[in-house]
Design a protein around this motif. Structure first.
Motif, PDB file in Angstrom:
ATOM      1  N   LEU A  71       0.654  -1.287   0.033  1.00  0.00           N
ATOM      2  CA  LEU A  71      -0.048  -0.104  -0.087  1.00  0.00           C
ATOM      3  C   LEU A  71       0.924   1.218  -0.047  1.00  0.00           C
ATOM      4  N   VAL A  72       2.112   1.253   0.850  1.00  0.00           N
ATOM      5  CA  VAL A  72       2.845   2.468   0.504  1.00  0.00           C
ATOM      6  C   VAL A  72       3.656   2.610  -0.606  1.00  0.00           C
ATOM      7  N   TYR A  73       3.714   1.467  -1.264  1.00  0.00           N
ATOM      8  CA  TYR A  73       4.247   1.795  -2.686  1.00  0.00           C
ATOM      9  C   TYR A  73       3.338   1.689  -3.809  1.00  0.00           C
ATOM     10  N   ALA A  74       1.868   2.041  -3.590  1.00  0.00           N
ATOM     11  CA  ALA A  74       0.689   2.034  -4.455  1.00  0.00           C
ATOM     12  C   ALA A  74       1.061   3.386  -5.310  1.00  0.00           C
ATOM     13  N   ARG A  75       1.468   4.250  -4.752  1.00  0.00           N
ATOM     14  CA  ARG A  75       1.638   5.710  -5.536  1.00  0.00           C
ATOM     15  C   ARG A  75       2.798   5.431  -6.557  1.00  0.00           C
ATOM     16  N   ARG A  76       3.768   4.614  -6.312  1.00  0.00           N
ATOM     17  CA  ARG A  76       4.926   4.523  -6.868  1.00  0.00           C
ATOM     18  C   ARG A  76       4.462   3.348  -8.280  1.00  0.00           C
ATOM     19  N   LEU A  77       3.539   2.700  -7.905  1.00  0.00           N
ATOM     20  CA  LEU A  77       2.983   1.869  -8.878  1.00  0.00           C
ATOM     21  C   LEU A  77       2.174   2.554  -9.777  1.00  0.00           C
ATOM     22  N   THR A  78       1.369   3.555  -9.508  1.00  0.00           N
ATOM     23  CA  THR A  78       0.852   4.501 -10.673  1.00  0.00           C
ATOM     24  C   THR A  78       1.675   5.121 -11.268  1.00  0.00           C
ATOM     25  N   LEU A  79       2.838   5.675 -10.706  1.00  0.00           N
ATOM     26  CA  LEU A  79       3.671   6.437 -11.654  1.00  0.00           C
ATOM     27  C   LEU A  79       4.498   5.232 -12.477  1.00  0.00           C
ATOM     28  N   LEU A  80       4.786   4.120 -12.390  1.00  0.00           N
ATOM     29  CA  LEU A  80       5.340   3.158 -13.170  1.00  0.00           C
ATOM     30  C   LEU A  80       4.545   2.970 -14.155  1.00  0.00           C
ATOM     31  N   ARG A  99     -11.696  -2.255 -11.390  1.00  0.00           N
ATOM     32  CA  ARG A  99     -11.628  -1.025 -12.296  1.00  0.00           C
ATOM     33  C   ARG A  99     -12.890  -0.664 -12.883  1.00  0.00           C
ATOM     34  N   ARG A 100     -13.618  -1.645 -13.256  1.00  0.00           N
ATOM     35  CA  ARG A 100     -14.997  -1.241 -13.646  1.00  0.00           C
ATOM     36  C   ARG A 100     -16.014  -0.893 -12.449  1.00  0.00           C
ATOM     37  N   VAL A 101     -15.770  -1.369 -11.227  1.00  0.00           N
ATOM     38  CA  VAL A 101     -16.741  -0.669 -10.244  1.00  0.00           C
ATOM     39  C   VAL A 101     -16.166   0.440 -10.054  1.00  0.00           C
ATOM     40  N   THR A 102     -14.847   0.926  -9.727  1.00  0.00           N
ATOM     41  CA  THR A 102     -14.500   2.360  -9.244  1.00  0.00           C
ATOM     42  C   THR A 102     -14.612   3.301 -10.397  1.00  0.00           C
ATOM     43  N   ARG A 103     -14.188   2.889 -11.693  1.00  0.00           N
ATOM     44  CA  ARG A 103     -14.088   3.735 -12.728  1.00  0.00           C
ATOM     45  C   ARG A 103     -13.288   4.908 -12.522  1.00  0.00           C
ATOM     46  N   ALA A 104     -12.376   4.437 -11.950  1.00  0.00           N
ATOM     47  CA  ALA A 104     -11.134   5.281 -11.597  1.00  0.00           C
ATOM     48  C   ALA A 104      -9.583   5.049 -12.223  1.00  0.00           C
ATOM     49  N   ALA A 105      -8.657   5.785 -12.455  1.00  0.00           N
ATOM     50  CA  ALA A 105      -7.299   5.419 -12.994  1.00  0.00           C
ATOM     51  C   ALA A 105      -6.371   4.803 -11.590  1.00  0.00           C
ATOM     52  N   GLY A 106      -5.380   4.222 -12.053  1.00  0.00           N
ATOM     53  CA  GLY A 106      -4.791   3.761 -11.111  1.00  0.00           C
ATOM     54  C   GLY A 106      -4.718   2.021 -10.909  1.00  0.00           C
ATOM     55  N   PRO A 107      -3.942   1.760  -9.672  1.00  0.00           N
ATOM     56  CA  PRO A 107      -3.840   0.310  -9.644  1.00  0.00           C
ATOM     57  C   PRO A 107      -4.822  -0.458  -8.927  1.00  0.00           C
ATOM     58  N   HIS A 108      -5.797   0.202  -8.170  1.00  0.00           N
ATOM     59  CA  HIS A 108      -6.816  -0.268  -7.500  1.00  0.00           C
ATOM     60  C   HIS A 108      -6.340  -1.343  -6.274  1.00  0.00           C
ATOM     61  N   LEU A 109      -5.578  -1.215  -5.774  1.00  0.00           N
ATOM     62  CA  LEU A 109      -5.043  -2.251  -4.964  1.00  0.00           C
ATOM     63  C   LEU A 109      -5.907  -2.801  -4.051  1.00  0.00           C
ATOM     64  N   LEU A 110      -6.764  -1.959  -3.088  1.00  0.00           N
ATOM     65  CA  LEU A 110      -7.421  -2.213  -1.912  1.00  0.00           C
ATOM     66  C   LEU A 110      -8.775  -2.984  -2.575  1.00  0.00           C
ATOM     67  N   PRO A 111      -9.411  -1.966  -3.613  1.00  0.00           N
ATOM     68  CA  PRO A 111     -10.546  -2.388  -4.566  1.00  0.00           C
ATOM     69  C   PRO A 111     -10.596  -3.996  -5.097  1.00  0.00           C
ATOM     70  N   ALA A 112      -9.076  -4.340  -5.502  1.00  0.00           N
ATOM     71  CA  ALA A 112      -8.992  -5.469  -6.410  1.00  0.00           C
ATOM     72  C   ALA A 112      -8.898  -6.677  -5.021  1.00  0.00           C
ATOM     73  N   ALA A 113      -8.328  -6.191  -4.052  1.00  0.00           N
ATOM     74  CA  ALA A 113      -8.284  -7.306  -2.810  1.00  0.00           C
ATOM     75  C   ALA A 113      -9.652  -7.678  -2.407  1.00  0.00           C
ATOM     76  N   TRP A 114     -10.558  -6.623  -2.115  1.00  0.00           N
ATOM     77  CA  TRP A 114     -11.666  -6.858  -1.837  1.00  0.00           C
ATOM     78  C   TRP A 114     -12.675  -7.620  -2.752  1.00  0.00           C
ATOM     79  N   THR A 115     -12.429  -7.351  -4.049  1.00  0.00           N
ATOM     80  CA  THR A 115     -13.067  -7.991  -4.975  1.00  0.00           C
ATOM     81  C   THR A 115     -12.804  -9.366  -4.914  1.00  0.00           C
ATOM     82  N   GLY A 116     -11.350  -9.727  -4.981  1.00  0.00           N
ATOM     83  CA  GLY A 116     -10.949 -10.889  -4.775  1.00  0.00           C
ATOM     84  C   GLY A 116     -11.546 -11.921  -3.712  1.00  0.00           C
ATOM     85  N   ALA A 117     -11.611 -11.212  -2.469  1.00  0.00           N
ATOM     86  CA  ALA A 117     -11.993 -12.091  -1.499  1.00  0.00           C
ATOM     87  C   ALA A 117     -13.613 -12.203  -1.746  1.00  0.00           C
TER      88      ALA A 117
END
Length: 270
Positions: A146-155, A206-224
């Motif tokens: 989660l700390v590196y999430a912003r870096r992932l967006t820039l990458l 990504r389809r649920v949030t409709r926002a740019a970025g890696p969606h780490l937390l939404p993806a984790a909750w979606t997978g669970a």
């Protein structure tokens, strides 16, 4: 390559690579090969060394780290980019598929049946020991990711852009790769390699949030949520939890993959 591969097969190979690259870009399946490596490591520990939960977790971590290191080194050429990583990943998946088949030949029928059931992915007969195994990776590694999430967006903008904004691309990628390997390995050790969860969850998020970025937390909750819904479906379909949850996620994931490929083909991207 053209000297070794017939022209028709060469075209099919290029199409397959492009298709996989598009899928990786769309669904964020960056840990698919780590998933295979963790599965192979845990399977070797279960069959060849008669390992229990903690030992299988160690085998999964070792297999995932070995796979991550091999893929990263083989794809390295002044950085890790594009189709080279996809090609190496295809080769790694093929090798790991053979590696997971070999232990079955050495195992007796009882262990082979146990391992085959585990390889499908299941939540049957799971207890707090398995929860502790998953938490062992989740507690220290999830905050790091989660700390590196912003870096992932820039990458995602490219290495040059990320470096210009103060983010070291290779070091950030290496940290995220190691953290993703640990999280994947612990999940595989706790529940087995449940298919199509890591592939579908980021795209659905990504389809649920409709926002740019890696969606780490939404993806984790979606997978669970997807795994829990599949487990509930197995109980309703069979009247018990005997049907492995991986069967349901595999069927749903295959249908989703076919739909996604049809959309990509219709848009002329593959």
């Amino acid at each position: 390559m053209s000297d070794l591969v017939p022209e028709a097969d060469h075209g099919d190979l290029v199409l397959a690579v492009r298709a996989r690259a598009r899928l990786v870009d769309h669904v964020g399946d960056a840990v698919g090969d780590l998933h295979d490596g963790a599965s192979a490591g845990a399977l070797v520990a279960i069959i060849l060394f008669d390992a229990g939960g903690p030992q299988a977790a160690l085998g999964a971590v070792c297999g995932g780290l070995a796979t991550a290191a091999a893929v990263h080194l083989l794809a390295w050429r002044w950085g890790v980019h594009g189709y080279r990583l996809v090609l190496v990943g295809i080769g790694a998946s093929a090798v790991l598929g053979s590696a997971t088949s070999f232990p079955y030949v050495r195992a007796d029928i009882g262990k082979a049946a146990q391992a085959a059931s585990w390889m499908i992915g299941s939540l049957n007969a799971r207890d707090w020991t398995d929860v502790r195994i998953a938490a062992l990776g989740l507690v220290p590694l999830a905050p790091l990711v989660l700390v590196y999430a912003r870096r992932l967006t820039l990458l995602q903008m490219g290495d040059d852009t990320a470096a210009a904004l103060g983010v070291p691309p290779e070091r950030s990628r290496l940290v995220l790769l190691c953290a993703g390997t640990g999280l994947t390995a612990m999940a595989v050790a706790a529940a087995g390699p449940i298919p199509f969860v890591a592939m579908a969850a980021p795209q659905l998020a990504r389809r649920v949030t409709r926002a740019a970025g890696p969606h780490l937390l939404p993806a984790a909750w979606t997978g669970a949520l997807r795994v829990s819904a599949a487990d509930l479906a197995t109980q309703r379909l069979t009247g018990s939890a005997l049907l492995p949850v991986g069967v349901v996620t595999g069927i749903a994931g295959g249908a989703y993959l076919a739909w996604l490929l049809r959309g990509e083909r219709g848009a002329g991207r593959i």
